[in-house]
Design an enzyme around this catalytic site. Structure first.
Site, PDB file in Angstrom:
ATOM      1  N   TYR A 133      46.211  38.614  35.082  1.00 44.95           N
ATOM      2  CA  TYR A 133      44.990  37.855  34.843  1.00 44.95           C
ATOM      3  C   TYR A 133      43.775  38.601  35.358  1.00 44.95           C
ATOM      4  CZ  TYR A 133      44.589  36.498  39.793  1.00 44.95           C
ATOM      5  OH  TYR A 133      44.428  36.526  41.152  1.00 44.95           O
ATOM      6  N   LYS A 163      47.264  42.955  39.190  1.00 49.87           N
ATOM      7  CA  LYS A 163      46.731  41.590  39.319  1.00 49.87           C
ATOM      8  C   LYS A 163      47.646  40.623  38.568  1.00 49.87           C
ATOM      9  CE  LYS A 163      42.229  39.281  39.362  1.00 49.87           C
ATOM     10  NZ  LYS A 163      42.291  38.730  40.700  1.00 49.87           N
ATOM     11  N   GLU A 220      44.082  42.594  53.165  1.00 54.00           N
ATOM     12  CA  GLU A 220      43.025  41.944  52.380  1.00 54.00           C
ATOM     13  C   GLU A 220      43.151  40.432  52.539  1.00 54.00           C
ATOM     14  OE1 GLU A 220      43.435  42.408  48.094  1.00 54.00           O
ATOM     15  OE2 GLU A 220      45.612  42.417  48.255  1.00 54.00           O
ATOM     16  N   LEU A 273      44.574  44.806  46.286  1.00 49.66           N
ATOM     17  CA  LEU A 273      44.064  44.832  44.924  1.00 49.66           C
ATOM     18  C   LEU A 273      42.695  45.529  44.975  1.00 49.66           C
ATOM     19  CD1 LEU A 273      44.393  43.683  41.957  1.00 49.66           C
ATOM     20  CD2 LEU A 273      42.714  41.980  42.685  1.00 49.66           C
TER      21      LEU A 273
HETATM   22  N1  PLP Z   1      42.287  40.693  46.506  1.00 51.39           N
HETATM   23  C1  PLP Z   1      43.004  39.709  45.933  1.00 51.39           C
HETATM   24  C2  PLP Z   1      44.403  39.462  46.402  1.00 51.39           C
HETATM   25  C3  PLP Z   1      42.441  38.925  44.922  1.00 51.39           C
HETATM   26  O1  PLP Z   1      43.162  37.951  44.348  1.00 51.39           O
HETATM   27  C4  PLP Z   1      41.111  39.178  44.519  1.00 51.39           C
HETATM   28  C5  PLP Z   1      40.493  38.382  43.458  1.00 51.39           C
HETATM   29  O2  PLP Z   1      41.073  37.520  42.874  1.00 51.39           O
HETATM   30  C6  PLP Z   1      40.396  40.199  45.149  1.00 51.39           C
HETATM   31  C7  PLP Z   1      41.023  40.951  46.129  1.00 51.39           C
HETATM   32  C8  PLP Z   1      38.983  40.500  44.758  1.00 51.39           C
HETATM   33  O3  PLP Z   1      38.919  41.115  43.495  1.00 51.39           O
HETATM   34  P1  PLP Z   1      37.617  40.991  42.573  1.00 51.39           P
HETATM   35  O4  PLP Z   1      36.479  41.533  43.375  1.00 51.39           O
HETATM   36  O5  PLP Z   1      37.934  41.835  41.408  1.00 51.39           O
HETATM   37  O6  PLP Z   1      37.446  39.557  42.260  1.00 51.39           O
END
Ligand code: PLP
Length: 287
Positions: free
Chosen positions: A33, A149, A182, A207
């Site tokens: 997603y 993701k 994270e 991620l």
């Molecule tokens: N880390 C995780 C585990 C996430 O689920 C997300 C966003 O859903 C992020 C980091 C941040 O990613 P983004 O800046 O692309 O929203």
């Protein structure tokens, strides 16, 4: 106004939007997603989101559900039909519908796709950013491929629920070496006492957030000193500032980690400045 969802080729009322019981997303969490911010009718960082979606799909050997260009159109159209001025657009692609069996389905099974969009209040988010949030540490317990993701978010659900029940808004995963990886749905940052911006490298363990990349670009443009390196929970407790980034929160100051107040307990100057700059840049892109 009634909401509209895009499901496998059709725009349908949100209340009737459904996928088959044998969708592999439903049965195996076999899908990926993206969540993108919508700011002033514009989907923020669409090319980077599409690049990451393509990478997630290819790592899991799931086909694009349509061409990238067509998908970009569907996202924009879903935003338009839902009259989302500011908010989020969500896209989910799964390996499709097939009789339940762990093996990949036959080649002629098409991926499933769902797109939804909803409004969010920038004023409410800004209000939250004025006070900042608390985060609660949690042992890292996810599979090693968190760079993909995927919709398999049960560990994140449990970590975030634990944070909520402990009075926090976000969980911070801590690995076996004592380093913060994270957040449950955000990337984690600190500002050290000597004013260095620190976030973990995206090679493994996290991620690679689109907002993280955009904030690193901003830091570079602003001449802020930054380092992509691991940082420990102890270092975060003693940091001058902490914050998280995600498409859903942009830059959100963290004022408390577990029972430790960060800095002076108020949103830090660097986080607040980056938040403001982020909006300025997306403002420029929206015109
Ligand atoms: N880390 C995780 C585990 C996430 O689920 C997300 C966003 O859903 C992020 C980091 C941040 O990613 P983004 O800046 O692309 O929203």
């Amino acid at each position: 106004m009634s909401r509209i969802a895009y499901v496998n080729g059709q725009y349908v009322p949100h209340k009737d939007a459904a996928v088959h019981v044998e969708d592999r997303g439903y049965q195996f969490a076999d899908g990926v997603y993206e969540v993108c911010e919508v700011w002033k009718n514009n989907i923020v960082d669409m090319p980077r989101h599409m690049d990451r979606l393509g990478r997630s799909l290819s790592e899991l050997r799931i086909d694009w559900p349509m061409t990238r260009k067509a998908l970009e159109f569907v996202l924009a159209e879903t935003v338009r039909r839902n009259k989302v001025h500011n908010g989020l657009v969500y896209v989910q692609v799964t390996r499709g519908v097939s009789r339940r069996d762990h093996f990949f389905p036959p080649e002629d099974v098409a991926p499933s796709i769902v797109v939804t969009a909803r409004s969010a209040s920038p004023a409410a988010a800004d209000k939250q950013a004025e006070t900042g949030i608390s985060v609660v540490s949690y042992p890292e317990n996810r599979w090693p491929r968190v760079d993909i993701k995927t919709i398999a978010l049960l560990p994140n659900v449990l970590a975030k629920q634990n944070a909520k029940e402990s009075g926090g808004k976000e969980a911070w995963y801590v690995d076996a070496d004592g380093n913060v990886t994270e957040g449950g749905s955000t990337n984690a940052w600190i500002v050290t006492k000597d004013n260095k911006l620190v976030t973990r490298p995206a090679e493994s363990g996290i991620l690679k957030g689109i907002t993280r990349t955009a904030v690193l670009d901003l830091a570079e443009k602003e001449g802020l000193s930054f380092e992509e390196r691991a940082f420990s929970l102890e270092e975060a407790y003693d940091a001058r500032e902490a914050f998280v980034t995600a498409a859903t929160t942009i830059v959100m100051p963290v004022v408390k980690i577990d029972d430790r107040i960060v800095g002076n307990g108020h949103p830090g100057m660097v986080a607040s400045r980056l938040r403001q700059l982020f909006h300025t840049v997306t403002d420029l892109k929206a015109v």
